[in-house]
Design an enzyme around this catalytic site. Structure first.
Site, PDB file in Angstrom:
ATOM      1  N   LEU A 153     -31.090  15.412  80.446  1.00  0.00           N
ATOM      2  CA  LEU A 153     -32.369  14.742  80.197  1.00  0.00           C
ATOM      3  C   LEU A 153     -32.151  13.275  79.839  1.00  0.00           C
ATOM      4  O   LEU A 153     -31.209  12.906  79.152  1.00  0.00           O
ATOM      5  CB  LEU A 153     -33.157  15.472  79.109  1.00  0.00           C
ATOM      6  CG  LEU A 153     -32.530  15.720  77.745  1.00  0.00           C
ATOM      7  CD1 LEU A 153     -32.788  14.561  76.810  1.00  0.00           C
ATOM      8  CD2 LEU A 153     -33.116  16.992  77.136  1.00  0.00           C
ATOM      9  N   PHE A 249     -29.998   3.654  89.783  1.00  0.00           N
ATOM     10  CA  PHE A 249     -28.880   3.200  88.946  1.00  0.00           C
ATOM     11  C   PHE A 249     -28.094   2.071  89.601  1.00  0.00           C
ATOM     12  O   PHE A 249     -26.878   1.969  89.420  1.00  0.00           O
ATOM     13  CB  PHE A 249     -27.970   4.385  88.560  1.00  0.00           C
ATOM     14  CG  PHE A 249     -28.572   5.179  87.430  1.00  0.00           C
ATOM     15  CD1 PHE A 249     -29.728   5.910  87.650  1.00  0.00           C
ATOM     16  CD2 PHE A 249     -28.042   5.143  86.160  1.00  0.00           C
ATOM     17  CE1 PHE A 249     -30.342   6.593  86.623  1.00  0.00           C
ATOM     18  CE2 PHE A 249     -28.652   5.848  85.120  1.00  0.00           C
ATOM     19  CZ  PHE A 249     -29.803   6.570  85.358  1.00  0.00           C
ATOM     20  N   CYS A 260     -25.896   8.074  74.851  1.00  0.00           N
ATOM     21  CA  CYS A 260     -25.137   8.977  75.742  1.00  0.00           C
ATOM     22  C   CYS A 260     -24.030   8.285  76.519  1.00  0.00           C
ATOM     23  O   CYS A 260     -22.855   8.602  76.358  1.00  0.00           O
ATOM     24  CB  CYS A 260     -26.103   9.662  76.699  1.00  0.00           C
ATOM     25  SG  CYS A 260     -27.192  10.757  75.814  1.00  0.00           S
ATOM     26  N   LYS A 263     -20.977   6.857  74.651  1.00  0.00           N
ATOM     27  CA  LYS A 263     -20.248   7.954  73.979  1.00  0.00           C
ATOM     28  C   LYS A 263     -19.564   8.833  75.021  1.00  0.00           C
ATOM     29  O   LYS A 263     -18.380   9.173  74.898  1.00  0.00           O
ATOM     30  CB  LYS A 263     -21.262   8.754  73.162  1.00  0.00           C
ATOM     31  CG  LYS A 263     -20.775  10.065  72.602  1.00  0.00           C
ATOM     32  CD  LYS A 263     -21.801  10.707  71.687  1.00  0.00           C
ATOM     33  CE  LYS A 263     -22.910  11.382  72.446  1.00  0.00           C
ATOM     34  NZ  LYS A 263     -22.556  12.676  73.032  1.00  0.00           N
TER      35      LYS A 263
HETATM   36  C1  UDX Z   1     -28.539   9.224  80.409  1.00  0.00           C
HETATM   37  C2  UDX Z   1     -28.485  10.041  81.686  1.00  0.00           C
HETATM   38  O1  UDX Z   1     -29.351   9.448  82.654  1.00  0.00           O
HETATM   39  C3  UDX Z   1     -28.948  11.466  81.418  1.00  0.00           C
HETATM   40  O2  UDX Z   1     -28.844  12.246  82.586  1.00  0.00           O
HETATM   41  C4  UDX Z   1     -28.077  12.054  80.322  1.00  0.00           C
HETATM   42  O3  UDX Z   1     -28.489  13.379  80.010  1.00  0.00           O
HETATM   43  C5  UDX Z   1     -28.159  11.208  79.070  1.00  0.00           C
HETATM   44  O4  UDX Z   1     -27.780   9.854  79.375  1.00  0.00           O
HETATM   45  P1  UDX Z   1     -30.336   7.964  78.984  1.00  0.00           P
HETATM   46  O5  UDX Z   1     -29.130   7.409  78.271  1.00  0.00           O
HETATM   47  O6  UDX Z   1     -31.451   8.520  78.180  1.00  0.00           O
HETATM   48  O7  UDX Z   1     -29.871   9.148  80.006  1.00  0.00           O
HETATM   49  O8  UDX Z   1     -30.972   6.777  79.835  1.00  0.00           O
HETATM   50  P2  UDX Z   1     -30.780   6.235  81.311  1.00  0.00           P
HETATM   51  O9  UDX Z   1     -32.129   6.117  81.898  1.00  0.00           O
HETATM   52  O10 UDX Z   1     -29.760   6.984  82.037  1.00  0.00           O
HETATM   53  O11 UDX Z   1     -30.221   4.725  81.063  1.00  0.00           O
HETATM   54  C6  UDX Z   1     -28.998   4.581  80.392  1.00  0.00           C
HETATM   55  C7  UDX Z   1     -28.707   3.087  80.262  1.00  0.00           C
HETATM   56  O12 UDX Z   1     -28.385   2.541  81.543  1.00  0.00           O
HETATM   57  C8  UDX Z   1     -29.864   2.257  79.723  1.00  0.00           C
HETATM   58  O13 UDX Z   1     -29.351   1.295  78.795  1.00  0.00           O
HETATM   59  C9  UDX Z   1     -30.403   1.534  80.952  1.00  0.00           C
HETATM   60  O14 UDX Z   1     -30.954   0.267  80.630  1.00  0.00           O
HETATM   61  C10 UDX Z   1     -29.128   1.351  81.767  1.00  0.00           C
HETATM   62  N1  UDX Z   1     -29.367   1.232  83.209  1.00  0.00           N
HETATM   63  C11 UDX Z   1     -29.893   2.288  83.881  1.00  0.00           C
HETATM   64  C12 UDX Z   1     -28.988   0.050  83.858  1.00  0.00           C
HETATM   65  O15 UDX Z   1     -28.515  -0.890  83.247  1.00  0.00           O
HETATM   66  N2  UDX Z   1     -29.161  -0.034  85.203  1.00  0.00           N
HETATM   67  C13 UDX Z   1     -29.698   0.991  85.921  1.00  0.00           C
HETATM   68  O16 UDX Z   1     -29.845   0.859  87.122  1.00  0.00           O
HETATM   69  C14 UDX Z   1     -30.087   2.185  85.245  1.00  0.00           C
END
Ligand code: UDX
Length: 431
Positions: A153, A249, A260, A263
């Protein structure tokens, strides 16, 4: 089916509420009495869109209860999910002491057969340790199985990702455990992958680290684009049309934060090293991610020359939009670095202002709006791409700033439009 959840953090609370939504009877316990009181009063300890309404609905239907001990959880649920924190140790590995402590409590309470399921993100082979602890502390002859069912999630989309997952991964060791979990997830009508316990544990670390890799990869491409005069958003668009790559992404900017990715990447690197493999690729993922912030701070210095004494507006403090979570937030990191250089920071975030306040300390004023933060500012930084910042009346913002300079750390704004409005505008990997 009766299900117990031990640990009511983001994973435990959302998992419990969604299992109840799908018709199961769920008991959520937590060692933090304050959190349980909060939940019983109908208040949410975390901000997640839709969670409060969902919890209220399933509690009213009598399918979700809060409170009790770990022993109560074992007595109530045929399936017992371990959803306790696995925080990083100083060396970067996962601290499994909470998992071990809960496993001992479960063992001591075992009477009838129970299926103990790891939901928290754990390094591979944790399930083996849990099984050994259960066998060691349970009364002779107690029947149990251990399984891994990692969560995928995203914060801000946790309910959607739980109710409509791309896949449900079940790491099991017996047919009995498989049948129980298949029955549990039947109402979810999502693709189910049944595999062994260790592979299931690895799927989580491998998936999250790969997503972090994608982000660092596009941030490296952004560096090349800046030098070549190309646009990283155009490059990402072209890459993403290849269905083997996909558009997700590939957003360049300040890089990843949150509770997440940082870590999980560090823990995956640590367990790989323990297993004798030096995962140098992940070290590079972390280096590029840290460099993205350094580059942005240098950009601010290039624009302002002298940072000390300047007034800087910081728009966004959460680690990503639609959450109040500031853990490992790149935005907070950048604000702290600039405050340490003597700048006067005026920060605003739609939801994370209060949560960030104690993190930021003195040199930062938390404002109530973007307009207030930008008033008198020598430059404005967009650090988290909240939709609100895209819709701002930038013409009005320009009039209140001391100088119309905007540095966009998340490529959230349109360069042509911003320059037409008279801003000096810079972003990441774009001309
Ligand atoms: C993530 C995973 O997506 C999820 O599947 C897992 O269970 C937990 O970790 P989360 O950390 O809640 O979820 O957020 P996510 O939307 O994945 O973004 C993570 C980080 O990446 C954020 O700081 C976001 O700003 C950054 N990000 C995301 C980017 O810098 N570029 C992108 O294209 C996408």
């Amino acid at each position: 089916m009766n299900v117990s959840i031990i640990g009511t953090g983001h994973v435990g609370l959302v998992t419990g509420a969604c299992l109840a939504e799908r018709g199961h009877r769920v008991l959520c316990v937590d060692s933090d009495e304050k959190k349980i009181r909060f939940l019983r009063a109908g208040r949410m300890p975390i901000y997640e869109p839709g969670l409060e309404a969902l919890v209220r609905r399933v509690r009213k239907a009598g399918r979700l209860h809060f409170g009790g001990t770990n022993a109560d959880a074992v007595a109530f649920g045929k399936v017992v999910f371990i959803c306790v924190p696995t925080p990083p140790t100083p060396s970067g590995g996962a601290d499994l002491s909470y998992v071990e402590g809960v496993s001992r409590d479960i063992a001591r309470a075992l009477e009838d057969y129970r299926l103990v399921v790891e939901k928290s993100t754990v390094p591979v082979r944790t399930g083996e340790h849990v099984r050994r602890v259960l066998a060691k502390y349970a009364r002779k002859g107690a029947a149990f199985d251990v399984a891994s069912n990692p969560e995928f999630l995203r914060e801000g989309a946790a309910i959607e990702d739980t109710l409509h997952p791309d896949r449900i991964v079940l790491g099991v060791e017996t047919r009995r455990a498989e049948m129980i979990l298949r029955e549990l997830y039947r109402p979810f009508r999502a693709p189910i992958l049944v595999t062994d316990l260790k592979s299931a544990e690895l799927i989580k670390h491998a998936s999250n680290s790969f997503l972090a890799l994608k982000i660092s990869y596009i941030n490296a491409i952004a560096e090349i684009c800046e030098r070549a005069g190309a646009s990283v958003t155009e490059v990402a668009r072209g890459m993403g049309l290849d269905r083997r790559i996909g558009p997700e992404f590939l957003r360049a900017g300040l890089g990843y934060g949150g509770s997440c990715f940082p870590k999980d990447v560090a823990a995956f690197e640590a367990i790989s090293r323990e297993l004798g493999y030096h995962f140098r690729l992940l070290r590079e993922v972390r280096r590029i991610n840290a460099e993205a912030r350094d580059r942005f701070v240098r950009k601010v210095e290039e624009e302002l020359w002298i940072v000390r004494g300047k007034t800087i507006a910081a728009l966004g403090l959460s680690f990503k939009p639609d959450t109040d979570d500031v853990r490992e937030s790149p935005a907070v990191d950048v604000v702290r670095r600039l405050a340490a250089k003597g700048a006067r920071l005026r920060a605003y975030d739609p939801r994370a202002g209060e949560p960030a306040r104690e993190l930021l300390g003195g040199g930062v004023t938390i404002c109530g709006s973007a307009l207030e933060a930008c008033t008198g500012a020598d430059c404005a930084l967009l650090l988290t791409e909240w939709e609100e910042f895209r819709r701002l009346d930038w013409a009005r913002i320009r009039r209140v700033m001391a100088h119309p300079t905007v540095l966009d750390g998340r490529n959230a704004l349109d360069p042509v439009r911003m320059r037409e409005l008279g801003f000096t505008y810079r972003s990441v990997g774009r001309p």
